[in-house]
Design a protein around this motif. Structure first.
Motif, PDB file in Angstrom:
ATOM      1  N   GLY A 183       2.370 -40.325  23.405  1.00 30.38           N
ATOM      2  CA  GLY A 183       3.765 -40.589  23.750  1.00 30.38           C
ATOM      3  C   GLY A 183       4.299 -39.750  24.893  1.00 30.38           C
ATOM      4  O   GLY A 183       5.240 -40.135  25.580  1.00 30.38           O
ATOM      5  N   HIS A 184       3.712 -38.569  25.093  1.00 35.85           N
ATOM      6  CA  HIS A 184       4.154 -37.670  26.168  1.00 35.85           C
ATOM      7  C   HIS A 184       2.934 -37.030  26.807  1.00 35.85           C
ATOM      8  O   HIS A 184       2.156 -36.361  26.123  1.00 35.85           O
ATOM      9  N   GLY A 185       2.774 -37.263  28.122  1.00 28.85           N
ATOM     10  CA  GLY A 185       1.646 -36.667  28.829  1.00 28.85           C
ATOM     11  C   GLY A 185       0.639 -37.716  29.244  1.00 28.85           C
ATOM     12  O   GLY A 185       0.759 -38.893  28.888  1.00 28.85           O
TER      13      GLY A 185
ATOM     14  N   PHE B 258      14.714 -41.916  19.818  1.00 28.74           N
ATOM     15  CA  PHE B 258      15.450 -42.721  20.818  1.00 28.74           C
ATOM     16  C   PHE B 258      14.669 -42.953  22.102  1.00 28.74           C
ATOM     17  O   PHE B 258      14.836 -43.990  22.753  1.00 28.74           O
ATOM     18  N   ASP B 259      13.808 -42.003  22.473  1.00 30.77           N
ATOM     19  CA  ASP B 259      13.128 -42.140  23.764  1.00 30.77           C
ATOM     20  C   ASP B 259      11.988 -43.157  23.720  1.00 30.77           C
ATOM     21  O   ASP B 259      11.359 -43.420  24.739  1.00 30.77           O
ATOM     22  N   HIS B 260      11.726 -43.745  22.545  1.00 34.34           N
ATOM     23  CA  HIS B 260      10.639 -44.722  22.439  1.00 34.34           C
ATOM     24  C   HIS B 260      11.150 -46.147  22.187  1.00 34.34           C
ATOM     25  O   HIS B 260      10.362 -47.081  22.179  1.00 34.34           O
ATOM     26  N   VAL B 261      12.451 -46.290  21.997  1.00 39.41           N
ATOM     27  CA  VAL B 261      12.983 -47.615  21.591  1.00 39.41           C
ATOM     28  C   VAL B 261      13.842 -48.261  22.679  1.00 39.41           C
ATOM     29  O   VAL B 261      14.672 -49.119  22.398  1.00 39.41           O
TER      30      VAL B 261
ATOM     31  N   THR C 296       6.470 -47.283  18.841  1.00 40.14           N
ATOM     32  CA  THR C 296       5.587 -46.582  17.908  1.00 40.14           C
ATOM     33  C   THR C 296       6.370 -45.886  16.802  1.00 40.14           C
ATOM     34  O   THR C 296       5.877 -45.724  15.695  1.00 40.14           O
ATOM     35  N   HIS C 297       7.595 -45.425  17.135  1.00 37.41           N
ATOM     36  CA  HIS C 297       8.441 -44.804  16.114  1.00 37.41           C
ATOM     37  C   HIS C 297       9.898 -44.839  16.573  1.00 37.41           C
ATOM     38  O   HIS C 297      10.185 -45.304  17.676  1.00 37.41           O
ATOM     39  N   GLY C 298      10.789 -44.346  15.717  1.00 38.00           N
ATOM     40  CA  GLY C 298      12.209 -44.587  15.934  1.00 38.00           C
ATOM     41  C   GLY C 298      12.946 -43.565  16.775  1.00 38.00           C
ATOM     42  O   GLY C 298      14.162 -43.683  16.945  1.00 38.00           O
TER      43      GLY C 298
ATOM     44  N   ALA D   6      13.520 -31.414  19.265  1.00 36.35           N
ATOM     45  CA  ALA D   6      12.915 -32.626  18.707  1.00 36.35           C
ATOM     46  C   ALA D   6      13.188 -33.855  19.560  1.00 36.35           C
ATOM     47  O   ALA D   6      14.290 -34.037  20.055  1.00 36.35           O
ATOM     48  N   ARG D   7      12.171 -34.659  19.720  1.00 38.02           N
ATOM     49  CA  ARG D   7      12.325 -35.905  20.460  1.00 38.02           C
ATOM     50  C   ARG D   7      11.204 -36.842  20.113  1.00 38.02           C
ATOM     51  O   ARG D   7      10.141 -36.434  19.749  1.00 38.02           O
TER      52      ARG D   7
ATOM     53  N   GLY E 277       1.618 -42.952  19.696  1.00 40.10           N
ATOM     54  CA  GLY E 277       2.950 -42.390  19.456  1.00 40.10           C
ATOM     55  C   GLY E 277       2.873 -40.908  19.791  1.00 40.10           C
ATOM     56  O   GLY E 277       2.026 -40.501  20.589  1.00 40.10           O
ATOM     57  N   ASP E 278       3.698 -40.074  19.162  1.00 41.44           N
ATOM     58  CA  ASP E 278       3.744 -38.665  19.576  1.00 41.44           C
ATOM     59  C   ASP E 278       2.658 -37.810  18.926  1.00 41.44           C
ATOM     60  O   ASP E 278       2.925 -36.725  18.408  1.00 41.44           O
ATOM     61  N   TYR E 279       1.419 -38.280  18.957  1.00 42.34           N
ATOM     62  CA  TYR E 279       0.286 -37.501  18.432  1.00 42.34           C
ATOM     63  C   TYR E 279      -0.748 -37.352  19.537  1.00 42.34           C
ATOM     64  O   TYR E 279      -0.805 -38.174  20.452  1.00 42.34           O
TER      65      TYR E 279
HETATM   66 ZN   LIG Z   1       8.697 -38.850  21.756  1.00 41.23          ZN
END
Ligand SMILES: [Zn+2]
Length: 263
Positions: A204-206, A67-70, A63-65, A262-263, A164-166
């Motif tokens: 992305g989290h939760g 590191f924890d998503h790629v 979803t985005h760049g 940030a992550r 993603g992270d939203y």
């Molecule tokens: Zn994230």
């Protein structure tokens, strides 16, 4: 790691680190993995877990760049990783950033990996745009503000939206590298009609949210962004997200984002 099937054709895997999610979607006899868990043992068992559920993964997306998503290629090294054009630009403009962030985080947690992260096989996808999967069509929508790149993925035939992270129920809006309140707000406005069309919203989290829960999160996040923009030092944070760590995230946001959290 936890794997939960949200529909017969969507499995959400949740990492032990930061409740980071990865989602496998299936159409026909093809499956796709979006984002990734973090720990090496989670990545190692992922192909088996998905294969046992009848998901034959043919493609990877991020979803985005951040590191924890790629990390998908650490589980499926033979597949290429599809990203938004904006994400590709970030990867090209900051070569080695994801690898460095991963190494720093690994060092912090004393994590060792059998092989390094290689992002050489990354492919650009048109966003906004559509992507074919097993005879169905995924919608790709811009999602920026957390960082200055990225996309949300909507699977209309499943009613599953991957943001993603939203719209997370465990963290407040977080301004990471290049993130801005203006872009974040535009993304929430873009996500609102997609949430209305969804049964399940995967952040992305939760944990995944129902449509009603996601609508509430969207309202809470909009309210939070307004308080952030006003520069409030101690705004009321949403229920369930009002803890010391989220207060630190808020301080980082106030300081212009991309803080240590940030992550
Ligand atoms: Zn994230």
């Amino acid at each position: 790691m936890r794997a939960v099937s949200v529909t017969g054709d969507a499995i959400v895997v949740t990492s032990l680190l930061w409740q980071t999610t990865a989602t496998a979607l299936r159409a026909g006899d093809e499956a796709m993995l979006i984002d990734s868990p973090y720990f090496p043992d989670e990545l190692e068992v992922l192909p088996t877990v998905l294969a046992q559920a009848g998901f034959e993964v043919k493609a990877l997306l991020a979803t985005h760049g951040d590191f924890d998503h790629v990390l998908g290629r650490l589980a499926f090294p033979e597949l290429s990783l599809g990203v938004a054009e904006s994400t590709m630009l970030r990867l090209q403009n900051k070569p080695g950033e994801a690898q460095r962030d991963l190494r720093n985080r690994d060092n912090e947690h004393y994590v060792t990996r059998p092989r390094p992260l290689a992002l050489g096989g990354t492919q650009t996808l048109p966003v906004p745009g559509k992507l074919e999967l097993g005879g169905e069509e995924l919608e790709l929508h811009r999602a920026e503000g957390h960082t200055d790149e990225g996309m949300a993925v909507f699977a209309p035939w499943l009613g599953v939206l991957i943001t993603g992270d939203y719209l997370s129920s465990v963290e407040i809006p977080m301004l990471g590298p290049g993130g801005t309140v203006t872009e974040y707000r535009a993304t929430l406005a873009r996500l609102a009609p997609l949430v209305e069309r969804s049964e399940t919203v995967v952040t992305g989290h939760g944990p995944p949210s129902s449509r009603d829960q996601a609508v509430r999160l969207l309202d809470e996040d909009t309210e939070y962004l307004a308080a952030l923009e006003r520069g409030e030092e101690r705004p009321r944070l949403p229920d369930g997200r009002d803890d010391a760590h989220q207060r630190r995230v808020h301080s980082d946001n106030l300081a212009g984002g991309a803080g240590a959290a940030a992550r």
